[in-house]
Scaffold this motif. Sequence first.
Motif, PDB file in Angstrom:
ATOM      1  N   PRO A 289      34.893  48.130  40.310  1.00 46.87           N
ATOM      2  CA  PRO A 289      36.246  47.870  40.831  1.00 46.87           C
ATOM      3  C   PRO A 289      37.187  47.256  39.810  1.00 46.87           C
ATOM      4  O   PRO A 289      36.768  46.768  38.756  1.00 46.87           O
ATOM      5  CB  PRO A 289      35.989  46.894  41.989  1.00 46.87           C
ATOM      6  CG  PRO A 289      34.711  46.221  41.651  1.00 46.87           C
ATOM      7  CD  PRO A 289      33.888  47.232  40.890  1.00 46.87           C
TER       8      PRO A 289
ATOM      9  N   HIS B 142      42.722  43.675  51.011  1.00 46.32           N
ATOM     10  CA  HIS B 142      41.466  44.361  51.333  1.00 46.32           C
ATOM     11  C   HIS B 142      40.718  44.765  50.060  1.00 46.32           C
ATOM     12  O   HIS B 142      39.505  44.530  49.935  1.00 46.32           O
ATOM     13  CB  HIS B 142      41.749  45.595  52.187  1.00 46.32           C
ATOM     14  CG  HIS B 142      40.520  46.395  52.503  1.00 46.32           C
ATOM     15  ND1 HIS B 142      39.562  45.971  53.396  1.00 46.32           N
ATOM     16  CD2 HIS B 142      40.083  47.601  52.009  1.00 46.32           C
ATOM     17  CE1 HIS B 142      38.582  46.867  53.453  1.00 46.32           C
ATOM     18  NE2 HIS B 142      38.887  47.869  52.632  1.00 46.32           N
ATOM     19  N   ALA B 143      41.436  45.361  49.102  1.00 48.13           N
ATOM     20  CA  ALA B 143      40.789  45.763  47.846  1.00 48.13           C
ATOM     21  C   ALA B 143      40.311  44.542  47.059  1.00 48.13           C
ATOM     22  O   ALA B 143      39.276  44.600  46.388  1.00 48.13           O
ATOM     23  CB  ALA B 143      41.763  46.584  47.001  1.00 48.13           C
TER      24      ALA B 143
ATOM     25  N   ILE C 255      39.223  41.652  48.345  1.00 48.43           N
ATOM     26  CA  ILE C 255      37.987  41.182  48.975  1.00 48.43           C
ATOM     27  C   ILE C 255      36.814  42.081  48.603  1.00 48.43           C
ATOM     28  O   ILE C 255      35.718  41.608  48.302  1.00 48.43           O
ATOM     29  CB  ILE C 255      38.171  41.121  50.504  1.00 48.43           C
ATOM     30  CG1 ILE C 255      39.204  40.043  50.864  1.00 48.43           C
ATOM     31  CG2 ILE C 255      36.843  40.833  51.197  1.00 48.43           C
ATOM     32  CD1 ILE C 255      39.584  40.015  52.334  1.00 48.43           C
ATOM     33  N   THR C 256      37.055  43.387  48.617  1.00 47.52           N
ATOM     34  CA  THR C 256      36.003  44.340  48.243  1.00 47.52           C
ATOM     35  C   THR C 256      35.535  44.110  46.809  1.00 47.52           C
ATOM     36  O   THR C 256      34.325  44.105  46.522  1.00 47.52           O
ATOM     37  CB  THR C 256      36.509  45.784  48.397  1.00 47.52           C
ATOM     38  OG1 THR C 256      36.940  46.003  49.740  1.00 47.52           O
ATOM     39  CG2 THR C 256      35.415  46.781  48.034  1.00 47.52           C
ATOM     40  N   ALA C 257      36.484  43.903  45.888  1.00 47.96           N
ATOM     41  CA  ALA C 257      36.141  43.675  44.486  1.00 47.96           C
ATOM     42  C   ALA C 257      35.372  42.368  44.313  1.00 47.96           C
ATOM     43  O   ALA C 257      34.382  42.309  43.567  1.00 47.96           O
ATOM     44  CB  ALA C 257      37.411  43.658  43.636  1.00 47.96           C
TER      45      ALA C 257
ATOM     46  N   LYS D 110      33.532  40.845  46.557  1.00 51.02           N
ATOM     47  CA  LYS D 110      32.185  41.012  47.103  1.00 51.02           C
ATOM     48  C   LYS D 110      31.283  41.754  46.117  1.00 51.02           C
ATOM     49  O   LYS D 110      30.087  41.484  46.026  1.00 51.02           O
ATOM     50  CB  LYS D 110      32.256  41.779  48.429  1.00 51.02           C
ATOM     51  CG  LYS D 110      32.770  40.947  49.596  1.00 51.02           C
ATOM     52  CD  LYS D 110      32.775  41.756  50.885  1.00 51.02           C
ATOM     53  CE  LYS D 110      33.221  40.892  52.065  1.00 51.02           C
ATOM     54  NZ  LYS D 110      33.270  41.673  53.327  1.00 51.02           N
ATOM     55  N   TRP D 111      31.889  42.696  45.387  1.00 54.35           N
ATOM     56  CA  TRP D 111      31.113  43.444  44.393  1.00 54.35           C
ATOM     57  C   TRP D 111      30.691  42.532  43.242  1.00 54.35           C
ATOM     58  O   TRP D 111      29.532  42.562  42.816  1.00 54.35           O
ATOM     59  CB  TRP D 111      31.975  44.594  43.872  1.00 54.35           C
ATOM     60  CG  TRP D 111      31.255  45.515  42.921  1.00 54.35           C
ATOM     61  CD1 TRP D 111      30.921  45.257  41.626  1.00 54.35           C
ATOM     62  CD2 TRP D 111      30.788  46.839  43.188  1.00 54.35           C
ATOM     63  NE1 TRP D 111      30.281  46.325  41.056  1.00 54.35           N
ATOM     64  CE2 TRP D 111      30.183  47.316  42.005  1.00 54.35           C
ATOM     65  CE3 TRP D 111      30.839  47.672  44.303  1.00 54.35           C
ATOM     66  CZ2 TRP D 111      29.623  48.582  41.903  1.00 54.35           C
ATOM     67  CZ3 TRP D 111      30.281  48.934  44.189  1.00 54.35           C
ATOM     68  CH2 TRP D 111      29.686  49.390  43.019  1.00 54.35           C
TER      69      TRP D 111
END
Length: 522
Positions: free
Chosen positions: A218, A232-233, A235-237, A239-240
Amino acid sequence: MAEEVLITSPGKITSHLTSSLLAVAFLTSFGSSMLYGYNLAVVNSPAGYIKDFYNRTVVSRNGTGLNEEALTLMYSLTVSVFAIGGLVGSLMVGTLVTKFGRKGTVVNSTVLVFLAASFMGFSRICSSPEMVIFGRFVTGIHSGISLSVVPMYLGEIAPKNLRGFLGLVPSIFICAGVFSAQILGLHELLGKEEHWPLFLSLVVVPTFIQLMLLPWFPESPRYLLIEKHNVHATITALKWYRAKCNIQAEIEEMQEEQRSLSSDETVSVWQLLLDQTVRWQVLSVVVINIGMQLSGIDAIWFYTNDIFENAGIPAPEIQYTTVGTGAIEIIAGLIGCFTIERLGRRPLIIGGFGVMGICCAGITLSLILQTHVPFMKYVSVGCVVGIIAGFCIGPAGVPFLITAELFKQSHRPAAYTVGGSLNWMSNFTIGFIFPFLQMSAGSYCYLVFCSVCVAVAIYVYFVIPETKNKTFVEISQMFATKEAVEESQALTHPDQLKLKKMNGYGSLENGSLEFDSSSSCP
């Protein structure tokens, strides 16, 4: 896959190194930063073959060859045009990272490597020295971009307690690139006349590996949140990169930085230079980036073989001595990488420049005395090793890391453009004039580099504070002017940001930030 992030106290985030962070650091450094080191040293071993190729081509075109001065000028252009390309690339950084993002810029710029490798690889078949020079120019553009974007990307995805470690990974790969060029340049490998075009074009291999793997990771969470407003992106990054963790504290720290910005828009270079609130940060970036190149390290890398020859090392042994210095570079880089979070940034950069200054003076002394004292030629080699080790342990990577740390999100791309362009202009200057400086000043030319190293070390000691384990907002407040500190002390509202005066900088009371929920930090 990874360990959790530990929340030790409100606003204090301690994170362990995850496999995702390590993979991105290795991929970006292997496919981009390493090419910078490789291209610095790759023209060293086949210098004689390249000059012969230039001379034969001119003879076939004009019927007469080049004199020694013209041939030296043409080869110096081949060496230094890499820096001209780097300057062009560094000037593009601000626009590229804003439009494509940090990871997107790294990925998209790989096309330049394939283009450059094609020109250099087919130059002899086409009997075209211009293709070699143009290929060096294009690969310089790529290095100019990646040398700024990679540490920016790693600095933004790393938690603050690992920012120094990850920020120095590219410098290790720069040293690895130099070492790879030295190893492959041995006569037993690619150091023969028929192999030099392949030798120059091997840069496609690490770039291809990077291009296959890096797009799966990401983008920088800070870029996604602060510049793209995509929660949203983000949070996703996170978490990664953080795996199983409570990322709320880190999101809040980014939002604090976002609120502290006077504008969500990225500032231009001109706006950065006119911004009085960051004048000390800008001056510091100017000093350390110019000092990094004017320290003489590129002269050592470009002309290592010539330096060892002048020092009296037998010709058959020079290539192996050069490879030995490459191993020292990697060891010194690893020492810096694994000690920066314990020692801090200041000791590494001050100590590195200090060692380089002493060794530059030592080279001058040893070259003067070697005709009278035989063992002085070994002292000269030792000083070259000392310069390289001193550089790789701190000045090789810390300036790029500090450039990321001294500025908040809106100013960071412009700061990298300023630092990178000055870095490359200095690189070009040294690469182009060093052979002529060496011819005119002889052994005394290294005293110029000695003076620069000592001056930069003194500046860092008195001006640049320690940034270890601090947020970007905290670091920015450490550079607050004396007037701003005094004004902040007069504030009486308990929810506003409070500063206290310490050693001429504004530092945070109790090491924490307090923000009014309804207003932004000035």
